[in-house]
Each structure stands twice: as structure tokens, then as C-alpha cells.
Design a protein around this motif. Structure first.
Motif, PDB file in Angstrom:
ATOM      1  N   GLY A 122       1.666   9.663   3.078  1.00 52.29           N
ATOM      2  CA  GLY A 122       2.740   9.937   3.813  1.00 52.29           C
ATOM      3  C   GLY A 122       3.850   8.976   3.804  1.00 52.29           C
ATOM      4  O   GLY A 122       5.010   8.866   4.444  1.00 52.29           O
ATOM      5  N   GLY A 123       3.495   7.614   3.117  1.00 47.92           N
ATOM      6  CA  GLY A 123       4.524   6.557   3.151  1.00 47.92           C
ATOM      7  C   GLY A 123       3.823   5.380   2.590  1.00 47.92           C
ATOM      8  O   GLY A 123       2.747   5.184   2.030  1.00 47.92           O
ATOM      9  N   MET A 124       4.848   4.433   2.717  1.00 49.92           N
ATOM     10  CA  MET A 124       4.434   2.881   2.007  1.00 49.92           C
ATOM     11  C   MET A 124       4.279   1.680   3.110  1.00 49.92           C
ATOM     12  O   MET A 124       5.054   1.891   4.197  1.00 49.92           O
ATOM     13  CB  MET A 124       5.321   2.660   1.295  1.00 49.92           C
ATOM     14  N   ILE A 125       3.681   0.789   3.127  1.00 46.80           N
ATOM     15  CA  ILE A 125       3.405  -0.312   3.912  1.00 46.80           C
ATOM     16  C   ILE A 125       4.111  -1.667   3.202  1.00 46.80           C
ATOM     17  O   ILE A 125       3.847  -1.913   2.279  1.00 46.80           O
ATOM     18  CB  ILE A 125       1.936  -0.858   4.096  1.00 46.80           C
ATOM     19  N   ALA A 126       5.097  -2.111   3.606  1.00 46.75           N
ATOM     20  CA  ALA A 126       5.865  -3.112   3.314  1.00 46.75           C
ATOM     21  C   ALA A 126       5.442  -4.308   4.138  1.00 46.75           C
ATOM     22  O   ALA A 126       5.355  -4.205   5.242  1.00 46.75           O
ATOM     23  CB  ALA A 126       7.269  -2.977   3.272  1.00 46.75           C
ATOM     24  N   VAL A 127       5.590  -5.520   3.511  1.00 49.65           N
ATOM     25  CA  VAL A 127       5.247  -6.723   4.090  1.00 49.65           C
ATOM     26  C   VAL A 127       6.188  -7.681   3.751  1.00 49.65           C
ATOM     27  O   VAL A 127       6.619  -8.090   2.604  1.00 49.65           O
ATOM     28  CB  VAL A 127       4.049  -7.356   3.726  1.00 49.65           C
ATOM     29  N   ALA A 159       0.797  -1.174   0.084  1.00 52.70           N
ATOM     30  CA  ALA A 159      -0.123  -0.069  -0.064  1.00 52.70           C
ATOM     31  C   ALA A 159       0.795   1.292  -0.005  1.00 52.70           C
ATOM     32  O   ALA A 159       2.045   1.162   0.370  1.00 52.70           O
ATOM     33  CB  ALA A 159      -0.972   0.145   1.160  1.00 52.70           C
ATOM     34  N   VAL A 160       0.331   2.226  -0.590  1.00 53.24           N
ATOM     35  CA  VAL A 160       1.060   3.518  -0.559  1.00 53.24           C
ATOM     36  C   VAL A 160      -0.024   4.581  -0.177  1.00 53.24           C
ATOM     37  O   VAL A 160      -1.071   4.626  -0.844  1.00 53.24           O
ATOM     38  CB  VAL A 160       1.694   3.858  -2.026  1.00 53.24           C
ATOM     39  N   GLY A 161       0.336   5.408   0.777  1.00 59.43           N
ATOM     40  CA  GLY A 161      -0.591   6.595   0.980  1.00 59.43           C
ATOM     41  C   GLY A 161       0.264   7.981   0.848  1.00 59.43           C
ATOM     42  O   GLY A 161       1.435   8.068   0.270  1.00 59.43           O
TER      43      GLY A 161
END
Length: 434
Positions: A418-423, A414-416
């Protein structure tokens, strides 16, 4: 004379027996600490993550919804706070999808093979609206659509504001519901280009397009989403495929002749059947290679900009609403990512990436990359991944300004703003932009 063995083996056996007795009697149990040490998480991206959290399993999808991170598994949904990664709530569900944007975002959840869905607040998990009859749901930044089908097969499509409690409109669509179920079933529109180590749905939710098409036993019911009216029922021939893009109905014809495929595209503005534009020799890659020309794929692109190949084999990007060529590639150049505003182009040398702005009609940034590179476009960042070394770089789509540059083999889900979600495995981290 043979040795009787080391006495330390006996001591170790006695020690193990004592530990087991202490653990089973509740006096002292070291095993949780031992397993905690074994399962100690490795940092996903060194010291660049704002937070890292162990989650309940391998996610189906992850989305940023306002100030919450929503994680979808096969049989459940969880939410975490975006600021600190603290778990907020969980719910039993087989699917989840985000509608709305920012403070207006919601989470739609439901069960497979079960009618109905719920609309939840992403921060609290509270139910904002519940439905007991819908078979399929489509989620957008500015709306949510659901499909209800009666026992006789007659269906109706209803539009809602993401947090609305009253329908915006409802339209009868005929008996089409048996193949459409759960969240965001495929429609005849455009498909996003995919990138390695970046989730296919990283750019969702998109804005609801002006026209959508509902498949109906070989036909396509074209619906105006502003007014909630069926404008046309398109009936493609056996050698044709229909896709909706840019407010137009694109009819792609693939003719098998001389051991190859000959393509043509006609765009119409329903309910009129008169061509708005047409192109012979334009290949939208709706068919796999081969002489049969069997069209099984939607064109790649954004809502309006579509990716094609000209008769000389060079890639080009066109505006679906009027057929204008927005970008025409040179020999060996290829499009890695595209939306309605920008394209990410790989050079013929495979070592150069450049960002192309459609509004400016020119390249706005360029950077050197390795040979094993992929890219994805979102509203907030162009995400570039490379191997050897494993690396993820996020840049501003318009200027190329570096927003994040991390060494990691994790996937970006995911990208928002203010930043990204990495898994990586069962670990999830928030990688803030600079």
C-alpha cells in the motif's frame, strides 16, 4: 568621552540568570519547548505522507512486516504501526531481519558475536520461538534457515516455516560456520542491482530458491531446499566462480589472454555435471575491469533472470534455468533494475525509461526522465528516483501506472502493498500509494 555601554546587555544577563534559577528550582522550565522548536521536523514529502514520525537514530534497515514497520539500528530494534506510525515496541538487538509475508511475517533478532536468535511477532514484539545455538540466519518470504556449528566444526542447516515451531528439515553441511554469522550472510547466488536513495534490501524478503549454495573453504555445498539434501559439492578452479541461480549451478570461467578477459558460462543441474546450457563470450560481470580476470562478484539479477554482456558489449537478460535470452539490448541501452518478472531499461538517450515484461516479451510502459535517474524493482512497485529536482516516483511494474509521485530528497527504505517508507535523517514517513 567613551560610552558606558548599552543598559540592555545588563537587563538580558539578569533575565538569563532568572530563567536559569526558575528552571533549576522546578518553578518554570522553558528549555524543552525551546529545543522542541529547534527540532521541529520538516515534512519529508509535503502533504503526501499519511504520517511522519521521529525515530531513535539513523536506521540500518527498515522493513514492512504485515501491519508493522520494523526499524533496525546498530544496537536496538523498534516497531511502529503502519496505519498511524504509533510506536509499538522496542528491543535490544544488534541485527534484525524479516521472514514471512503479510499476516505470516515475523522478525528474527540477535546479537553480534553471540550464538542464538529470537523470532518475534512484528505487531506485539512477543517471542514466538527462541534459539540459543545458531550462528547464522537467512530469512525468506516462505521460510527461515538457521545454521548450527558444533565445537568440532561440524554444522547443520535447518529450515523452519516463518511461524513454525518444528523444523521442516535438517541437513549436515560440514565445517563451514566460521565465516557465516548474523542475518543473511552473503551466499554464492545473484545480487540485486542497487539504486541511489533506495535501500539495497528494499525488495527483501525474497522467496527461498530451490537451490542454495553454502561456501566451504573454496568449495560450494549445493543444497536442495525442498528436501534438505546436499546434492553436490562444487569445486571451482582458480579461474572460476560458482553462483546458484534458477535451480542451476553456474560456473563462470574467466581466462586472461591478450591483455583482456575471455569468459564462458556453463550451467548444470546437480547432482549431474552434464551442461544444461553453456555460452562462450558471456560476461556476467563477476570480475572488475582488468586483465587479471579475478572474479570477486556474484552475477546481478533476480532468482532466475541474470544480467550479462555479450561479446559486442550489449547487455542482455537470460533465464538461468535454460539459458534463453529474455531481452537483448541495443547499443547504449542499460538495465537499471531486474527481477524474475520485469526489467527497467534506460534508453540510449539516457532520458527514457521503459518497463519490459518477460512473460509478455515486450515493453509495457515508457516514461521520460532526467539524466540523473536510478531505479529499483520490488513486488509492488518500480521505484524511480531523480535529482534536480529531487523526486521519487513509484509505478506499477507491469503497467507503469503511477502509484506515487512526490518531491523529496529522502531515501526509500521499504515498499509494501500500500505504500513506501521514506527516511530522512531521524524522520520516517509513510507515503501511501494512490
Amino acid at each position: 568621552m567613551a560610552s558606558g555601554g548599552s543598559p540592555w546587555k545588563g537587563y538580558a544577563l539578569v533575565a538569563i540568570v532568572i530563567v536559569i534559577v526558575l528552571a533549576t528550582t522546578g518553578v518554570w522550565n522553558p528549555w524543552p519547548r525551546v529545543w522542541g522548536w529547534v527540532n521541529t521536523s520538516e515534512p519529508i514529502a509535503g502533504g503526501t505522507a499519511r504520517w511522519q514520525q521521529r525515530i531513535g537514530g539513523s536506521p540500518q534497515s527498515v522493513a514492512i512486516a504485515g501491519d508493522a514497520v520494523v526499524v533496525e539500528y546498530r544496537t536496538s530494534v523498534e516497531a511502529y504501526g503502519l496505519t498511524a506510525g504509533v510506536k509499538l515496541w522496542d528491543s535490544d538487538a544488534d541485527w534484525a531481519a524479516i521472514a514471512g509475508d503479510g499476516a505470516n511475517a515475523v522478525v528474527a533478532t540477535g546479537r553480534l558475536l553471540t550464538k542464538g536468535y529470537q523470532v518475534l511477532d512484528p505487531r506485539s514484539g512477543s517471542v514466538l520461538r527462541a534459539d540459543t545455538e545458531a550462528t547464522a540466519v537467512w530469512t525468506y518470504r516462505n521460510a527461515l534457515l538457521d545454521l548450527h556449528c558444533a565445537k568440532g566444526g561440524d554444522c547443520r542447516l535447518t529450515a523452519w516455516a516463518p511461524r513454525g515451531t518444528r523444523p521442516l528439515w535438517t541437513v549436515d553441511t560440514g565445517g563451514i560456520g566460521f565465516v557465516l554469522n548474523a542475518a543473511n550472510p552473503d551466499l554464492p547466488d545473484t545480487r540485486q542491482l542497487t539504486a541511489g536513495r533506495v535501500d539495497d534490501d528494499v525488495a527483501r524478503p525474497r522467496r527461498m530458491p530451490g537451490l542454495i549454495g553454502l561456501p566451504d573453504d573454496g568449495r560450494v555445498r549445493v543444497i536442495d531446499t525442498a528436501t534438505g539434501r546436499v546434492l553436490q559439492v562444487a569445486q571451482p578452479a582458480a579461474d572460476q566462480r560458482v553462483a546458484i541461480a534458477g535451480g542451476r549451478v553456474l560456473t563462470v570461467t574467466g581466462t586472461a589472454r591478450d591483455g583482456t578477459c575471455y569468459y564462458g558460462v556453463v550451467a548444470t543441474d546437480p547432482p549431474s555435471s552434464a551442461p544444461v546450457w553453456q555460452r562462450d563470450g558471456l560476461n556476467l560481470r563477476t570480475a572488475d575491469n582488468g586483465a587479471e580476470c579475478k572474479q570477486e562478484h556474484d552475477p546481478a539479477g533476480g532468482e532466475d533472470v541474470i544480467l550479462g554482456v555479450d561479446p559486442t558489449g550489449r547487455e542482455e537478460l537470460l533465464a538461468a534455468h535454460d539459458g534463453r535470452v529474455m531481452w537483448h539490448g541495443g547499443s547504449g541501452e542499460s538495465v537499471l533494475a531486474v527481477d524474475d518478472s520485469f526489467g527497467v531499461i534506460r534508453g540510449a538517450d539516457s532520458r527514457t525509461l521503459r518497463g519490459y515484461s518477460f512473460s509478455r516479451g515486450r515493453t509495457t510502459w515508457s516514461r521520460q526522465v532526467g539524466t540523473d535517474v536510478t531505479a529499483a524493482l520490488t513486488r509492488y512497485a518500480a521505484v524511480i528516483t531523480t535529482r534536480k529536482p529531487d523526486r521519487v516516483v513509484a509505478v506499477s511494474p507491469g503497467s507503469g501506472r503511477v502509484l506515487a509521485d512526490v518531491r523529496t530528497d529522502a531515501g526509500i527504505f521499504a515498499v509494501g502493498p500500500g505504500g513506501m517508507i521514506a527516511v530522512a535523517g531521524r524522520e520516517m514517513a509513510y507515503l501511501p500509494f494512490a
